[in-house]
Design a protein around this motif. Structure first.
Motif, short mmCIF file in Angstrom:
data_model
loop_
_atom_site.label_atom_id
_atom_site.label_comp_id
_atom_site.label_asym_id
_atom_site.label_seq_id
_atom_site.Cartn_x
_atom_site.Cartn_y
_atom_site.Cartn_z
N ASP A 1 0.82 -1.21 0.00
CA ASP A 1 0.00 0.00 0.00
C ASP A 1 0.85 1.27 0.00
O ASP A 1 0.38 2.34 -0.35
CB ASP A 1 -0.96 0.01 1.18
N GLN A 2 2.12 1.15 0.35
CA GLN A 2 3.03 2.30 0.35
C GLN A 2 3.90 2.32 -0.90
O GLN A 2 4.52 3.33 -1.21
CB GLN A 2 3.95 2.24 1.57
N THR A 3 3.98 1.20 -1.60
CA THR A 3 4.89 1.09 -2.74
C THR A 3 4.12 0.78 -4.02
O THR A 3 3.63 1.68 -4.67
CB THR A 3 5.97 0.02 -2.46
N THR B 1 0.19 2.11 -4.78
CA THR B 1 -0.19 3.52 -4.68
C THR B 1 -0.94 3.96 -5.93
O THR B 1 -0.95 3.26 -6.94
CB THR B 1 1.05 4.42 -4.49
N ASN C 1 -0.16 6.06 -8.08
CA ASN C 1 0.72 6.26 -9.23
C ASN C 1 1.19 4.96 -9.87
O ASN C 1 1.96 5.00 -10.82
CB ASN C 1 1.94 7.08 -8.82
N HIS D 1 -2.46 0.52 -8.20
CA HIS D 1 -3.50 0.61 -7.17
C HIS D 1 -4.71 -0.28 -7.47
O HIS D 1 -5.36 -0.77 -6.56
CB HIS D 1 -3.94 2.06 -6.98
#
Length: 161
Positions: free
Chosen positions: A99-101, A104, A106, A109
Protein backbone atom coordinates in the motif's frame (compact mmCIF):
# COMPACT_ATOMS: atom_id res chain seq x y z
CA UNK A 1 26.42 -39.98 -44.17
CA UNK A 2 24.81 -39.69 -40.72
CA UNK A 3 27.73 -37.61 -39.42
CA UNK A 4 27.30 -35.24 -42.33
CA UNK A 5 23.57 -34.81 -41.60
CA UNK A 6 24.24 -34.22 -37.92
CA UNK A 7 26.92 -31.65 -38.76
CA UNK A 8 24.58 -29.86 -41.17
CA UNK A 9 21.78 -29.93 -38.59
CA UNK A 10 24.02 -28.43 -35.90
CA UNK A 11 25.29 -25.79 -38.32
CA UNK A 12 21.74 -24.83 -39.38
CA UNK A 13 20.65 -24.72 -35.73
CA UNK A 14 23.58 -22.46 -34.84
CA UNK A 15 22.99 -20.13 -37.79
CA UNK A 16 19.26 -19.97 -37.02
CA UNK A 17 19.94 -19.08 -33.41
CA UNK A 18 22.43 -16.42 -34.44
CA UNK A 19 19.97 -14.90 -36.92
CA UNK A 20 17.23 -14.85 -34.28
CA UNK A 21 19.65 -13.11 -31.92
CA UNK A 22 20.50 -10.52 -34.58
CA UNK A 23 16.86 -9.88 -35.38
CA UNK A 24 15.35 -9.72 -31.88
CA UNK A 25 18.38 -9.41 -29.67
CA UNK A 26 18.59 -10.72 -26.15
CA UNK A 27 16.76 -9.08 -23.24
CA UNK A 28 19.16 -6.80 -21.48
CA UNK A 29 19.09 -5.09 -18.16
CA UNK A 30 20.33 -1.64 -17.46
CA UNK A 31 23.98 -1.49 -16.70
CA UNK A 32 25.38 1.94 -16.48
CA UNK A 33 29.10 2.39 -16.92
CA UNK A 34 29.01 5.56 -14.88
CA UNK A 35 26.86 6.68 -11.98
CA UNK A 36 23.89 8.86 -12.74
CA UNK A 37 21.24 10.71 -10.89
CA UNK A 38 17.72 10.66 -12.11
CA UNK A 39 15.16 13.39 -12.11
CA UNK A 40 11.82 11.72 -11.61
CA UNK A 41 8.68 13.82 -11.44
CA UNK A 42 10.83 16.83 -10.69
CA UNK A 43 12.69 15.11 -7.86
CA UNK A 44 16.40 14.42 -8.09
CA UNK A 45 17.50 10.96 -6.92
CA UNK A 46 21.03 9.97 -6.05
CA UNK A 47 20.38 6.22 -5.69
CA UNK A 48 22.21 5.15 -8.83
CA UNK A 49 25.35 6.97 -7.72
CA UNK A 50 26.06 3.90 -5.58
CA UNK A 51 23.82 1.36 -7.28
CA UNK A 52 24.84 1.88 -10.92
CA UNK A 53 25.76 -1.79 -11.30
CA UNK A 54 22.17 -2.95 -10.78
CA UNK A 55 20.88 -4.81 -13.83
CA UNK A 56 17.92 -6.77 -15.10
CA UNK A 57 15.16 -4.20 -14.84
CA UNK A 58 12.03 -4.59 -16.91
CA UNK A 59 11.39 -1.59 -19.15
CA UNK A 60 8.46 -0.55 -16.96
CA UNK A 61 10.70 -0.54 -13.87
CA UNK A 62 13.73 1.12 -15.38
CA UNK A 63 15.16 3.47 -12.72
CA UNK A 64 16.13 5.91 -15.45
CA UNK A 65 12.42 6.20 -16.24
CA UNK A 66 10.61 5.84 -12.92
CA UNK A 67 13.44 6.28 -10.45
CA UNK A 68 14.01 4.18 -7.35
CA UNK A 69 12.03 5.88 -4.60
CA UNK A 70 8.54 5.34 -6.02
CA UNK A 71 9.04 1.65 -5.22
CA UNK A 72 11.75 1.52 -2.56
CA UNK A 73 11.02 4.78 -0.71
CA UNK A 74 14.08 5.91 1.25
CA UNK A 75 15.68 9.35 1.10
CA UNK A 76 16.79 10.06 -2.46
CA UNK A 77 18.48 13.36 -1.67
CA UNK A 78 20.97 11.99 0.84
CA UNK A 79 24.53 11.07 -0.04
CA UNK A 80 25.15 9.28 3.26
CA UNK A 81 24.40 5.55 3.02
CA UNK A 82 22.58 5.28 6.35
CA UNK A 83 20.52 8.41 5.81
CA UNK A 84 19.60 7.53 2.24
CA UNK A 85 18.42 4.07 3.31
CA UNK A 86 16.21 5.30 6.17
CA UNK A 87 12.63 4.08 5.70
CA UNK A 88 13.71 2.19 2.60
CA UNK A 89 11.69 -0.84 1.51
CA UNK A 90 14.02 -3.56 0.28
CA UNK A 91 11.32 -5.69 -1.38
CA UNK A 92 8.48 -3.41 -2.44
CA UNK A 93 6.36 -6.26 -3.80
CA UNK A 94 5.59 -7.68 -0.35
CA UNK A 95 1.96 -7.39 0.67
CA UNK A 96 3.01 -5.96 4.03
CA UNK A 97 4.14 -2.75 2.32
CA UNK A 98 2.36 -2.79 -1.04
CA UNK A 99 0.00 0.00 0.00
CA UNK A 100 3.03 2.30 0.35
CA UNK A 101 4.89 1.09 -2.74
CA UNK A 102 3.36 -0.87 -5.63
CA UNK A 103 -0.25 -0.27 -4.65
CA UNK A 104 -0.19 3.52 -4.68
CA UNK A 105 -2.31 5.66 -6.98
CA UNK A 106 0.72 6.26 -9.23
CA UNK A 107 1.33 2.57 -9.83
CA UNK A 108 -0.72 -0.62 -9.47
CA UNK A 109 -3.50 0.61 -7.17
CA UNK A 110 -6.16 -1.32 -9.09
CA UNK A 111 -4.51 -4.63 -8.17
CA UNK A 112 -3.96 -4.10 -4.46
CA UNK A 113 -7.49 -4.87 -3.26
CA UNK A 114 -7.76 -7.87 -5.57
CA UNK A 115 -4.50 -9.35 -4.32
CA UNK A 116 -5.18 -8.61 -0.65
CA UNK A 117 -8.51 -10.46 -0.90
CA UNK A 118 -7.30 -13.35 -3.04
CA UNK A 119 -7.66 -16.94 -1.88
CA UNK A 120 -3.89 -17.27 -1.72
CA UNK A 121 -3.56 -14.30 0.60
CA UNK A 122 -6.60 -14.84 2.82
CA UNK A 123 -6.26 -18.64 2.90
CA UNK A 124 -10.05 -18.63 2.93
CA UNK A 125 -10.36 -22.22 1.74
CA UNK A 126 -7.99 -23.60 4.37
CA UNK A 127 -9.60 -21.64 7.21
CA UNK A 128 -13.14 -22.56 6.10
CA UNK A 129 -12.35 -26.28 5.75
CA UNK A 130 -10.61 -26.28 9.12
CA UNK A 131 -13.62 -24.61 10.78
CA UNK A 132 -16.02 -27.01 9.04
CA UNK A 133 -13.98 -30.06 10.08
CA UNK A 134 -13.93 -28.92 13.73
CA UNK A 135 -17.66 -28.19 13.66
CA UNK A 136 -17.18 -24.45 14.12
CA UNK A 137 -18.92 -23.74 10.81
CA UNK A 138 -21.81 -25.53 9.14
CA UNK A 139 -20.99 -24.44 5.60
CA UNK A 140 -17.99 -24.79 3.36
CA UNK A 141 -18.93 -21.75 1.29
CA UNK A 142 -18.13 -19.16 3.96
CA UNK A 143 -15.42 -16.63 3.21
CA UNK A 144 -12.74 -16.37 5.89
CA UNK A 145 -9.44 -14.58 6.29
CA UNK A 146 -6.43 -15.97 8.11
CA UNK A 147 -5.80 -12.50 9.56
CA UNK A 148 -9.14 -12.67 11.36
CA UNK A 149 -8.51 -15.85 13.34
CA UNK A 150 -9.77 -15.65 16.90
CA UNK A 151 -8.94 -17.35 20.17
CA UNK A 152 -12.60 -18.20 20.70
CA UNK A 153 -13.00 -21.36 18.64
CA UNK A 154 -10.96 -24.59 18.58
CA UNK A 155 -10.47 -24.62 14.82
CA UNK A 156 -8.74 -21.24 14.82
CA UNK A 157 -6.53 -22.33 17.70
CA UNK A 158 -5.69 -25.51 15.78
CA UNK A 159 -4.92 -23.52 12.65
CA UNK A 160 -2.34 -21.41 14.51
CA UNK A 161 -0.48 -24.45 15.84
Amino acid sequence: MNRFRISVFIFVLFVSGFLIYLYWGLPTGIKSSKPFTSNILGQEESCMTCHAEMTGFAPSHNPQVIGCTPCHLGNPNEDDKDLSHQNMVLVPGNLSNADQTCGTVNCHHELLNRIENSLMNTMSGAVTVNRFFFGDSEVLSAHANVRELTNDIPSDDHFRH
